[in-house]
Design a protein around this motif. Structure first.
Motif, PDB file in Angstrom:
ATOM      1  N   ASN A   1       0.868  -1.167   0.000  1.00  0.00           N
ATOM      2  CA  ASN A   1       0.000   0.000   0.000  1.00  0.00           C
ATOM      3  C   ASN A   1       0.910   1.223   0.000  1.00  0.00           C
ATOM      4  O   ASN A   1       1.435   1.625   1.033  1.00  0.00           O
ATOM      5  CB  ASN A   1      -0.909   0.015   1.231  1.00  0.00           C
TER       6      ASN A   1
ATOM      7  N   LEU B   1       5.407  -7.007   3.356  1.00  0.00           N
ATOM      8  CA  LEU B   1       4.185  -6.325   3.777  1.00  0.00           C
ATOM      9  C   LEU B   1       4.549  -4.856   3.983  1.00  0.00           C
ATOM     10  O   LEU B   1       5.388  -4.535   4.832  1.00  0.00           O
ATOM     11  CB  LEU B   1       3.652  -6.919   5.079  1.00  0.00           C
ATOM     12  N   ARG B   2       3.920  -3.958   3.226  1.00  0.00           N
ATOM     13  CA  ARG B   2       4.315  -2.548   3.305  1.00  0.00           C
ATOM     14  C   ARG B   2       3.096  -1.631   3.310  1.00  0.00           C
ATOM     15  O   ARG B   2       2.168  -1.786   2.519  1.00  0.00           O
ATOM     16  CB  ARG B   2       5.233  -2.174   2.145  1.00  0.00           C
ATOM     17  N   GLY B   3       3.124  -0.681   4.239  1.00  0.00           N
ATOM     18  CA  GLY B   3       2.106   0.361   4.271  1.00  0.00           C
ATOM     19  C   GLY B   3       0.761  -0.078   4.811  1.00  0.00           C
ATOM     20  O   GLY B   3      -0.256   0.527   4.473  1.00  0.00           O
ATOM     21  N   LEU B   4       0.731  -1.102   5.684  1.00  0.00           N
ATOM     22  CA  LEU B   4      -0.528  -1.659   6.163  1.00  0.00           C
ATOM     23  C   LEU B   4      -0.826  -1.221   7.595  1.00  0.00           C
ATOM     24  O   LEU B   4       0.090  -1.023   8.406  1.00  0.00           O
ATOM     25  CB  LEU B   4      -0.487  -3.186   6.105  1.00  0.00           C
ATOM     26  N   THR B   5      -2.098  -1.098   7.914  1.00  0.00           N
ATOM     27  CA  THR B   5      -2.561  -0.898   9.281  1.00  0.00           C
ATOM     28  C   THR B   5      -3.211  -2.194   9.730  1.00  0.00           C
ATOM     29  O   THR B   5      -4.249  -2.592   9.192  1.00  0.00           O
ATOM     30  CB  THR B   5      -3.556   0.267   9.381  1.00  0.00           C
TER      31      THR B   5
ATOM     32  N   VAL C   1       8.604  -6.370   6.979  1.00  0.00           N
ATOM     33  CA  VAL C   1       7.460  -5.554   7.391  1.00  0.00           C
ATOM     34  C   VAL C   1       7.925  -4.115   7.373  1.00  0.00           C
ATOM     35  O   VAL C   1       8.850  -3.741   8.111  1.00  0.00           O
ATOM     36  CB  VAL C   1       6.963  -5.939   8.794  1.00  0.00           C
TER      37      VAL C   1
ATOM     38  N   LYS D   1       6.908   0.196   7.038  1.00  0.00           N
ATOM     39  CA  LYS D   1       5.978   1.332   7.064  1.00  0.00           C
ATOM     40  C   LYS D   1       4.577   0.892   7.464  1.00  0.00           C
ATOM     41  O   LYS D   1       3.587   1.306   6.861  1.00  0.00           O
ATOM     42  CB  LYS D   1       5.962   2.023   5.697  1.00  0.00           C
ATOM     43  N   SER D   2       4.497   0.086   8.509  1.00  0.00           N
ATOM     44  CA  SER D   2       3.207  -0.468   8.928  1.00  0.00           C
ATOM     45  C   SER D   2       2.909  -0.118  10.384  1.00  0.00           C
ATOM     46  O   SER D   2       3.801   0.235  11.160  1.00  0.00           O
ATOM     47  CB  SER D   2       3.185  -1.987   8.719  1.00  0.00           C
TER      48      SER D   2
ATOM     49  N   SER E   1       8.286   1.237  11.361  1.00  0.00           N
ATOM     50  CA  SER E   1       6.960   0.769  11.757  1.00  0.00           C
ATOM     51  C   SER E   1       6.691   1.073  13.227  1.00  0.00           C
ATOM     52  O   SER E   1       7.618   1.266  14.030  1.00  0.00           O
ATOM     53  CB  SER E   1       6.829  -0.740  11.504  1.00  0.00           C
TER      54      SER E   1
END
Length: 255
Positions: A85, A114-118, A139, A141-142, A166
């Motif tokens: 994301n 996995l990038r940019g996830l909430t 992982v 920017k999450s 993160s």
């Protein structure tokens, strides 16, 4: 004339092969809040609705991308893939009552990004991210919150995990890592904040590292803050020891 016909037939063959059949999957699958989980979803014009359906459609080594903000369900990742994301708004991965919100279990040891996830366990999930098997997990920017364990690292046969840029907050345990025998596990935290762990939902430890007989495990931190937890970094188990290199006090802060 025969040359023209041959070229025409070749052109048809090439144009047909450029469009994968529904059963073949796609190298790049798009998800959107306006999408639908059909057997042929994943193109920009026909995006999928849930991450899990997108994972079914994407080819090993492919990419799942978000086309806008939304809540995209839980994920069970069983092949090498990147879920990205990048500036499309908040991409929520929610749920998992008693289960991980994202489970990474890749038998062929392929990499997963996995990038940019909430990632929100909604105070019910066993883990925000569970790394059970795979070659490497990144992982980036999450934001991971609301699970019994924010990130649980317990691969069956070793591997490596990098967590960067993160925030892991409001979980029972922030990051929990344990090696497995046989295999070597490497965990790197770079520019990560682990904070506000909770006794009412776990052990309240910011970073927990557990050693096991026959397992080799290495955990390194750079520019990482572990603060406002009931307990800071905790090492336990067989062969667990804490080392510090030059300048670690500036890069790793426990408050």
């Amino acid at each position: 004339m025969r040359s023209l016909v041959a070229l025409s037939v070749l052109g048809v063959a090439l144009s047909t092969s450029a469009v994968p059949a529904a059963a073949d999957g796609l190298e790049r699958v798009v998800v959107a809040a306006t999408g639908h989980d059909s057997a042929s979803c994943g193109l920009p014009t026909t995006p999928c609705r849930q991450f899990q359906k997108a994972l079914e459609r994407v080819l090993p080594g492919g990419i799942v991308v978000t086309a806008g903000p939304g809540s995209y369900g839980t994920m069970k990742i069983t092949k090498s893939v990147s879920v990205l994301n990048d500036g499309a708004g908040i991409a929520m991965v929610e749920g998992g009552a008693g289960q991980p919100v994202i489970e990474v279990n890749v038998p062929d040891s392929g990499p997963v990004v996995l990038r940019g996830l909430t990632i929100d366990g909604r105070d019910a999930a066993s883990a925000g991210i569970s790394f059970a098997a795979g070659g490497h997990l990144l992982v980036s920017k999450s934001f991971i919150k609301g699970s019994k364990m924010g990130i649980r690292i317990a691969p069956q046969f070793g591997g490596s995990v990098t967590i960067e840029d993160s925030l892991v907050t409001n979980n029972g345990t922030g990051v929990a890592s344990s090696g497995a025998s046989p295999g070597q596990l490497s965990v790197v935290l770079n520019h990560v904040t682990i904070s506000a762990t909770r006794w009412d939902f776990g052990d309240g430890i910011g970073l927990r590292v557990v050693g096991r007989t026959g397992a080799k495990q290495f955990v390194a931190m750079t520019d990482t803050t572990i603060s406002n937890n009931n307990m800071g970094p905790l090492g336990a188990g067989v062969g667990c020891r804490r080392g510090r290199g030059d300048g670690d006090q500036q890069r790793h802060r426990q408050q």
